[in-house]
Every structure is written in structure tokens, then in C-alpha cells.
Design an enzyme around this catalytic site. Structure first.
Site, PDB file in Angstrom:
ATOM      1  N   LYS A 108      -8.773  -8.260  -4.838  1.00 45.34           N
ATOM      2  CA  LYS A 108      -9.138  -6.886  -4.498  1.00 45.34           C
ATOM      3  C   LYS A 108     -10.236  -6.419  -5.457  1.00 45.34           C
ATOM      4  CE  LYS A 108      -6.673  -2.491  -3.626  1.00 45.34           C
ATOM      5  NZ  LYS A 108      -5.314  -1.905  -3.588  1.00 45.34           N
ATOM      6  N   SER A 190      -4.122   0.337   0.671  1.00 41.21           N
ATOM      7  CA  SER A 190      -5.534   0.177   0.402  1.00 41.21           C
ATOM      8  C   SER A 190      -5.982  -1.286   0.247  1.00 41.21           C
ATOM      9  CB  SER A 190      -5.917   0.940  -0.875  1.00 41.21           C
ATOM     10  OG  SER A 190      -5.244   0.428  -2.005  1.00 41.21           O
ATOM     11  N   SER A 214       0.408   0.103  -0.935  1.00 37.06           N
ATOM     12  CA  SER A 214      -0.921  -0.492  -0.727  1.00 37.06           C
ATOM     13  C   SER A 214      -0.940  -2.007  -0.568  1.00 37.06           C
ATOM     14  CB  SER A 214      -1.868  -0.118  -1.864  1.00 37.06           C
ATOM     15  OG  SER A 214      -2.414   1.154  -1.621  1.00 37.06           O
TER      16      SER A 214
END
Ligand SMILES: *[C@@H]1O[C@H](CO)[C@@H](O)[C@H](O)[C@H]1NC(C)=O
Length: 306
Positions: A108, A190, A214
């Protein structure tokens, strides 16, 4: 208009998917949907090299990313790292290696890497920012010989720039990431890019992070395995924070076993996240989590959803 466009993109992605090479070994091994254990077996039997695996994923990213928009940056040194892993394997063929040795991982874009890549949380505000030090989890991955393939998109700033106003899976640098299964469907967030890239076979496994849903939500929406470790089981050092009580870094994978192999490589004490990791490390079983994998564990279970 937007719906039509996204349908068109989705169709295009199906068409792109079709001619992708399926690299075959001498007999039954295919890279697509391959598990970490089958990749390691193929390494051992000289049917596959880490470099071939990286090249397969790079080709796949090149073809699919214009549609799925889940990868923000490629590590310019990924192929060199793969060659290094191949060399280590040839020289030390009898040494025990981590399951993650030579395996490509996407991170990420909020997880620091001290290399040529930017760490930006998806935002132009941080473009050009190269971290001075690897995140704790990245240090651990490099130590076991994993290949850092690149950075994935996310809901910009974890959606905390403007809570609930940023569409899931959207960031300024990457644009709108797409759900690989449902045209125009929600990607959740996310850690959207980390989930999508794994689902679309653009990498073996990825790391996401979670403060509140997330990891598990995008894993759910993009049909992959997401595992949210207890806060402190994995170091948060060098990861853009929201809450020191809740933030956690965890694996996203196509199978539970793959998630466990990645988890085993990243858990443990890190002096830079000392209080939480020393507390949680007391609960890590000797020999890690792999011994608890049970192929038949689901037999006889009844599953409910809501
Ligand atoms: C990092 O960002 C800069 C722009 O500031 C860009 O030129 C560079 O290519 C980026 N690095 C990678 C590895 O993509």
C-alpha cells in the site's frame, strides 16, 4: 455516461485478460492463481525463477493497470531483487528459506520504502517524497528475500482528507480503481489497490493497512483473503498513521495459506514501535502461524453471513 464508460472498461479488461500468457512449467504449474507453496515448489524443481515470476506480473500490470488502476508505482529494482533471490537459491539450495523468499509483494502506498519509490498515500502533496528508511514490515520482508514489486493505490489519505467524501478506491495519483469482478462496482477501501492487484493476479500477495475496516472490507468486495492482525502484532513504524491504538498492517492474498506465509514474515518486535510490538510479540506461537493451517479445517463448519 459514467456507467457506460465503466462497462466499456470492464469489457476491455476481459478482452485484455484473455490473451495473457499462462507461463507453464514442464507439466502442471501455471503462474496464474498460483499459491506461494506451489511457487516455492516450482522454484525448487527449477520450473520457474523469481525473475520469470516478476516479469509475468510486470506484463500483467502493464496490461491490466490502465483499466483497474490499482498500482501506482513499479519498483525499478524489482527485477534486480528477483535475480538476487534466484542467485541465493542456486548457491544455497539446501538451506531452509522463508516461504516469502523470491516472492513478489505489492505495498500500500502509505508504507515507506527507502528506495527509488515515493510513499504518498495516493496524494500529489507527497509526490517526490522518498522515505529515509524502510517501514518495519518492509525491513522484515527484505530480510527474508521477498521482492518489493511496487506500490498500490488506496482511497487517498485513507479517506481521512475528507471523511466519506472521497469515493472508495479513488486517489489523485491513480484515479478511480476498479473492482475486477463487478463493472463499476464499489472497491471498498482504503486498501483497494492491494486487494484488486491480488484478485487480478498482478502479484502474489500484498500488504494493506487497517484502522477501521480498511483491509477486511476491500478484501471482501474484491473477493480475496484479508487478515487484520491485532494492533502491534505487526510494526506500524514507517507507515502513515491515523491512530496508534487501532492502526495495523496486514496481508491480502488469494488463499488463507498465502496470507499466513506473509504474516509469518512480518510479525514481531520492532524497537521503532516498541511498546505495542513487544506486548503483542509475547503471543506469537513458536514456529509461527503456519503449523495452524489445516487443509480440512472448514469441513463440518456452518458459515453465516449478514
Ligand atoms: C517518484 O516521483 C517522481 C515525481 O516526483 C517521479 O519522477 C518518479 O518516477 C517516482 N518514482 C517512481 C519509482 O515511480
Amino acid at each position: 455516461m459514467f456507467t457506460n464508460l465503466s462497462h466499456l472498461l470492464f469489457l476491455q479488461s476481459i478482452i485484455l485478460l484473455a490473451p495473457i500468457i499462462t507461463v507453464k512449467g514442464q507439466d502442471d504449474f501455471t503462474i496464474e492463481e498460483a499459491t506461494i507453496e506451489s511457487i516455492q515448489r516450482a522454484f525448487d524443481e527449477n520450473k520457474l525463477t523469481s525473475l520469470q515470476l516478476v516479469d509475468f506480473y510486470l506484463h500483467r500490470i502493464e496490461n491490466l493497470n490502465p483499466v483497474l488502476r490499482c498500482v501506482l508505482e513499479i519498483n525499478p529494482d524489482a527485477r534486480v531483487q528477483a535475480e538476487e533471490a534466484d542467485r541465493e537459491r542456486r548457491i544455497n539450495s539446501h538451506h531452509g528459506r522463508s516461504f516469502m523468499h523470491g516472492i513478489p509483494v505489492l505495498l500500500k502506498d502509505s508504507i515507506d520504502t527507502n528506495d527509488k519509490m515515493n510513499t504518498t498515500a495516493g496524494s500529489y502533496a507527497l509526490l517526490g517524497s522518498v522515505a529515509g528508511r524502510d517501514a518495519g514490515v518492509v525491513e522484515k520482508l527484505r530480510k527474508v528475500g521477498a521482492v518489493i514489486l511496487g506500490k498500490t493505490s488506496l482511497t487517498e489519505w485513507y479517506s481521512f482528507r475528507a471523511l466519506f467524501k472521497i469515493p472508495n478506491g479513488w486517489c489523485a495519483r491513480g484515479g478511480q480503481a476498479q473492482n475486477p469482478y463487478v463493472a463499476g462496482g464499489d472497491t471498498c477501501g482504503s486498501s483497494s489497490g492491494s486487494a484488486i492487484s491480488v484478485a487480478a493476479n498482478m502479484v502474489s500477495v500484498s500488504l494493506g493497512s487497517e484502522t477501521h475496516g480498511s483491509i477486511i472490507c476491500p478484501a471482501d468486495y474484491n473477493s480475496v483473503v484479508g487478515f487484520k492482525p491485532t494492533a502491534g502484532l505487526t510494526s506500524r513504524a514507517g507507515v502513515i498513521p491515523i491512530s496508534s491504538r487501532q492502526d495495523t498492517i496486514g496481508p491480502m492474498a488469494r488463499s488463507v495459506a498465502d496470507a499466513v506465509h506473509l504474516l509469518d514474515a512480518i510479525v514481531g518486535f520492532d524497537p521503532r514501535d516498541g511498546e505495542a510490538t513487544s506486548e503483542a510479540a509475547r503471543f506469537i506461537p513458536d514456529g509461527g502461524y503456519k503449523p495452524f493451517l489445516n487443509e480440512h479445517g472448514i469441513i463440518g463448519k456452518r458459515l453465516g453471513g449478514c
